[in-house]
Enzyme design. Structure first.
Site, PDB file in Angstrom:
ATOM      1  N   ASP A 124      -6.760   0.936   8.161  1.00 54.20           N
ATOM      2  CA  ASP A 124      -5.441   1.541   8.292  1.00 54.20           C
ATOM      3  C   ASP A 124      -5.583   3.055   8.435  1.00 54.20           C
ATOM      4  OD1 ASP A 124      -5.796   2.642   5.731  1.00 54.20           O
ATOM      5  OD2 ASP A 124      -4.590   1.111   4.747  1.00 54.20           O
ATOM      6  N   ASP A 130       0.835  -1.196   0.000  1.00 53.86           N
ATOM      7  CA  ASP A 130       0.000   0.000   0.000  1.00 53.86           C
ATOM      8  C   ASP A 130       0.874   1.251   0.000  1.00 53.86           C
ATOM      9  OD1 ASP A 130      -2.320  -1.507   0.126  1.00 53.86           O
ATOM     10  OD2 ASP A 130      -2.309  -1.544   2.319  1.00 53.86           O
ATOM     11  N   ARG A 179      -3.440  -5.411   7.880  1.00 58.83           N
ATOM     12  CA  ARG A 179      -4.551  -4.512   8.257  1.00 58.83           C
ATOM     13  C   ARG A 179      -5.691  -5.288   8.892  1.00 58.83           C
ATOM     14  NH1 ARG A 179      -5.906  -1.725   2.746  1.00 58.83           N
ATOM     15  NH2 ARG A 179      -5.157  -3.750   2.052  1.00 58.83           N
ATOM     16  N   TYR A 215       6.708  -8.807   8.456  1.00 62.35           N
ATOM     17  CA  TYR A 215       6.337  -7.395   8.540  1.00 62.35           C
ATOM     18  C   TYR A 215       6.617  -6.857   9.935  1.00 62.35           C
ATOM     19  CZ  TYR A 215       3.499  -8.221   4.320  1.00 62.35           C
ATOM     20  OH  TYR A 215       3.064  -8.547   3.057  1.00 62.35           O
TER      21      TYR A 215
END
Length: 296
Positions: free
Chosen positions: A83, A41, A179, A69
């Site tokens: 988010d 993103d 997310r 992550y």
């Protein structure tokens, strides 16, 4: 002059889309034939794996790799996109939560779990991306999918004005939405939650520490095609005759037992990547062949 084929690791900054990075790489390297393995993103940073020239054929084998992550989850605030880019849809006082409650809810999101992706994900619904439908104000209903979260650990915790920020690390299977983890953690704790920061640090064997910045794409080193294939697939050394047969579309008779798993990278005696082979009955056949000029 076109660049040699290979894999390029890029550290994407925030504010750029994955397509923006591909466009910059095309300009820097002087070729249109560049693709990426897995989007990030715009708000996210970290590792993008790019395939250059014929190495784009390898990207399908990179996409399915596990990923790592680093993220920050805010408890006490929910958004319509799960988010920080979305609109706030609910707020709660999370100050009453203690670490025992948080750790228990985090533990419930480890292992094999069923996850509904975010409504602003890139999943296609009737041929259109979910985020396109959501931005157009259309109703988006996504089905749950099975994913695996091998690690979901809280690294740090900060509390301010009824909101709790958690810095976390996640090891997960391909297709996992961080997310959605933030959203589901907040829902499980009854206070709502969303993602405020996300950085991808690993895709399979590729690490962000080996990646280049977008401003350095022009002089960036490429991982050779054969080496990159062996990074993500088991290696199968073949003879010159077997390499020739594979290139001509022939099967390697009786050699299915020579590989473990569903596929392998076939490497010729000169170190060139012939292609990717897979079992068919007791034989091996090519799933993907590399062009002659791109096998090194």
């Amino acid at each position: 002059m076109r660049p040699d084929p290979g894999i390029l690791l890029v550290d994407k900054p925030g504010g750029l889309t994955s397509h923006d990075v591909v466009a910059r790489a095309r300009r820097a390297l002087g070729t249109r034939k560049i693709g990426h393995a897995g989007t990030l993103d715009p708000m996210a940073t970290g590792l993008l794996v790019l395939g250059v020239e014929a190495a784009t054929r390898l990207l399908t084998f990179v996409v399915g790799q596990d990923k790592t992550y680093l993220a920050t989850i805010r408890l006490g605030v929910g958004t319509d996109s799960d988010d920080a880019d979305g609109e706030v849809i609910d707020t709660s006082d999370a100050s009453g939560l203690d670490r025992v409650q948080i750790d228990a809810a985090v533990a419930d999101l480890r292992g094999a779990i069923s996850q509904v992706p975010s409504r602003v994900s890139a999943i296609k619904v009737d041929g259109r991306r979910a985020y396109e439908l959501a931005r157009a104000g259309e109703e988006v209903t996504l089905t749950s999918r099975e994913v695996t979260v091998a690690r979901f650990d809280v690294l740090a915790e900060r509390r301010v004005d009824g909101v709790i920020d958690l810095d976390v690390v996640v090891d997960c299977s391909s297709g996992t939405y961080i997310r959605a983890l933030a959203r589901d953690l907040g829902a499980a704790l009854g206070v709502g939650g969303h993602l405020t920061a996300l950085r991808r640090t690993r895709i399979g064997p590729f690490e962000v520490t080996d990646a280049v910045a977008v401003d350095d794409l022009g002089g960036a080193p490429l991982r050779a095609v054969a080496d990159a294939a062996c990074d993500v697939l088991p290696r199968l050394d073949v003879t010159a005759e077997q390499a020739r047969d594979l290139r001509h579309g022939k099967r390697l008779r009786g050699l299915a037992g020579a590989i473990e798993g569903p596929r392998a990278a076939a490497i010729a005696p000169d170190g060139a990547l012939v292609g990717v082979v897979q079992p068919r009955g007791g034989d091996l056949k090519s799933e993907m062949n590399m062009p002659e000029e791109a096998r090194a």
